[in-house]
Design a protein around this motif. Structure first.
Motif, PDB file in Angstrom:
ATOM      1  N   TYR A  70       0.822  -1.204   0.000  1.00  0.00           N
ATOM      2  CA  TYR A  70       0.000   0.000   0.000  1.00  0.00           C
ATOM      3  C   TYR A  70       0.859   1.259   0.000  1.00  0.00           C
ATOM      4  O   TYR A  70       0.461   2.299  -0.535  1.00  0.00           O
ATOM      5  N   ASP A  71       2.055   1.177   0.563  1.00  0.00           N
ATOM      6  CA  ASP A  71       2.940   2.339   0.647  1.00  0.00           C
ATOM      7  C   ASP A  71       3.693   2.600  -0.651  1.00  0.00           C
ATOM      8  O   ASP A  71       4.365   3.627  -0.774  1.00  0.00           O
ATOM      9  N   ASN A  73       4.177   3.900  -4.229  1.00  0.00           N
ATOM     10  CA  ASN A  73       3.494   4.879  -5.072  1.00  0.00           C
ATOM     11  C   ASN A  73       3.606   4.457  -6.533  1.00  0.00           C
ATOM     12  O   ASN A  73       3.898   3.299  -6.831  1.00  0.00           O
ATOM     13  N   GLN A  79       8.098  -0.612  -2.090  1.00  0.00           N
ATOM     14  CA  GLN A  79       8.252  -1.204  -0.765  1.00  0.00           C
ATOM     15  C   GLN A  79       8.017  -2.713  -0.848  1.00  0.00           C
ATOM     16  O   GLN A  79       7.171  -3.174  -1.608  1.00  0.00           O
ATOM     17  N   GLU A 258       1.954  -6.491   6.294  1.00  0.00           N
ATOM     18  CA  GLU A 258       1.900  -5.221   5.570  1.00  0.00           C
ATOM     19  C   GLU A 258       0.541  -5.048   4.909  1.00  0.00           C
ATOM     20  O   GLU A 258      -0.154  -6.023   4.616  1.00  0.00           O
TER      21      GLU A 258
END
Length: 417
Positions: A70-71, A73, A79, A258
């Motif tokens: 989700y982190d 971009n 990530q 995560e």
């Protein structure tokens, strides 16, 4: 017995009519119908072929659906997520899911003695489907990725190879920068294969190699990846399948893992797919214009037929035939003539499509069109719809000029004759 159909068939096959002026005018109208239908067939084949080619190339570089952190971009610096996910077996059972594979990306630079070029290193594992790059491989072989250890082989595009003057089996130096590190990390990799898709925007960007190289560059564990790529068997079901995948991912999420998200290829590259959707409007404009041309051609042809056969109309009226019955004779005759023009239109259109598919006569500039020749998509379904639509619309239009038959006076036309 259908009397109107019988009369129209006799008129259609009557060889004595071939030398009449009206027949020459009708031939011009039929030529317009044939040309219009051929243009419609070719336009649909070109646009659908173009869309399919572009879509397949974009999907070939990035699959239909991705599951990533989700982190992460929209950049290629991502990530990590664990490749050991509880939801993976369940996703493979979703109807429409064709294949799933892990991947990782890392932006960097490739440098030679004279040139430098920015690239994205796409790392793949043994589960990777090489079909797309196999079809576009120009020289060499695909990277021989194994589970035993890292390999130093890469696949790069012909465009990058020419730009940097690299050849097969040459060694190239790559530089990658990590966050919070001042000194770039360096890799020396061997060019094992050269591909060319014609999609220059991606060809000049992507190189493909071992995912373990990216794991080492990012200090990831051997079970950490950027995410999962999923291909589906029907592009038009991509939103529905993505929703099912998203629900499955959410269902298995726990507090210690995560946060993952899904993205499909249309949202990842919206500018490309928005551009492709605009092409549909162009096709509809062409189809409407060509059907109107075909319709008006046959309207003029029918009016000529009515004027040429005014004596026959007068005789039929004098014998008691109603106006609608006589109108049906000329509508049937016009449909037969339209069918003849459509037959030639089909022959011309399909012939051009087959010739282009086999010999690639019409070339394109890859820098502007993302491919080297005009693609053709031949579909029997499209051909059927185009023919049915043309004959239906044209037949409906022909009802209007047939009203002139009602204004013909038997007494005047027979006396004039």
């Amino acid at each position: 017995m259908n009397t109107e159909l019988f009369i129209s068939r006799r008129l259609f096959f009557d060889k004595a009519n071939k030398n009449l002026l009206s027949q020459r005018i009708i031939r011009i109208a039929l030529a317009g119908i044939a040309l219009g239908l051929a243009v419609m067939i070719i336009a649909v084949a070109v646009v659908t072929g173009f869309k399919n080619e572009i879509r397949n190339k974009v999907v070939g570089f990035g699959s239909h659906i991705q599951i990533v952190n989700y982190d992460s971009n929209n950049s290629y610096e991502t990530q990590a997520v664990s490749e050991n996910q509880a939801f993976l077996p369940l996703i493979k059972t979703i109807q429409g899911v064709e294949h799933m594979q892990v991947f990782a990306t890392k932006p960097g630079m490739i440098k030679t003695d004279e040139y430098i070029q920015g690239i994205v290193f796409k790392g793949v594992d043994t589960d990777y489907n090489w079909e797309f790059f196999s079809e576009n491989l120009q020289e060499g072989t695909l990277p021989a990725i194994t589970d035993s250890g890292r390999i130093n082989e890469i696949l790069l595009s012909e465009q990058v190879a020419k730009l940097l003057n690299l050849k097969l089996n040459d060694k190239a130096v790559f530089y990658f920068i990590n966050e919070k590190e001042v000194i770039p990390r360096m890799l020396q990799l061997t060019v094992c294969g050269i591909y060319r898709t014609g999609f220059e925007e991606f060809d000049k960007l992507f190189i493909v190699g071992d995912i373990k190289q990216i794991q080492r560059l990012n200090n990831w564990r051997e079970n950490q990846v950027t995410g999962f790529e999923i291909t589906v068997d029907d592009f038009f079901q991509i939103d529905n399948i993505e929703q099912q995948i998203r629900n499955t991912v959410i269902q298995f999420r726990d507090e210690d893992s995560e946060i993952l998200r899904t993205q499909n290829i249309t949202r990842q590259y919206p500018q490309i797919f928005d551009w492709l959707s605009i092409l549909d409007m162009n096709v509809w404009i062409i189809l409407i214009l060509m059907v109107m041309v075909a319709g008006f051609n046959m309207v003029s042809g029918l009016l000529v037929l009515i004027l040429d056969r005014s004596t026959m109309i007068g005789v039929l009226k004098a014998m008691g035939s109603p106006n609608w019955s006589i109108r049906k004779v000329f509508i049937y005759l016009s449909v037969f003539l339209t069918g003849r023009g459509m037959l030639w239109g089909n022959v011309i259109g399909v012939s051009i499509i087959i010739i282009q598919k086999l010999f690639h006569i019409i070339k394109l500039d890859p820098a502007s069109y993302y491919m080297e020749f005009v693609p053709m998509n031949f579909s029997l379904l499209h051909l059927l719809f185009l023919n049915l639509g043309t004959i239906t619309v044209t037949s409906l239009i022909l009802i209007i000029p047939s009203w002139f038959i009602a204004k013909i006076s038997p007494e005047k036309v027979i006396r004039f004759d």
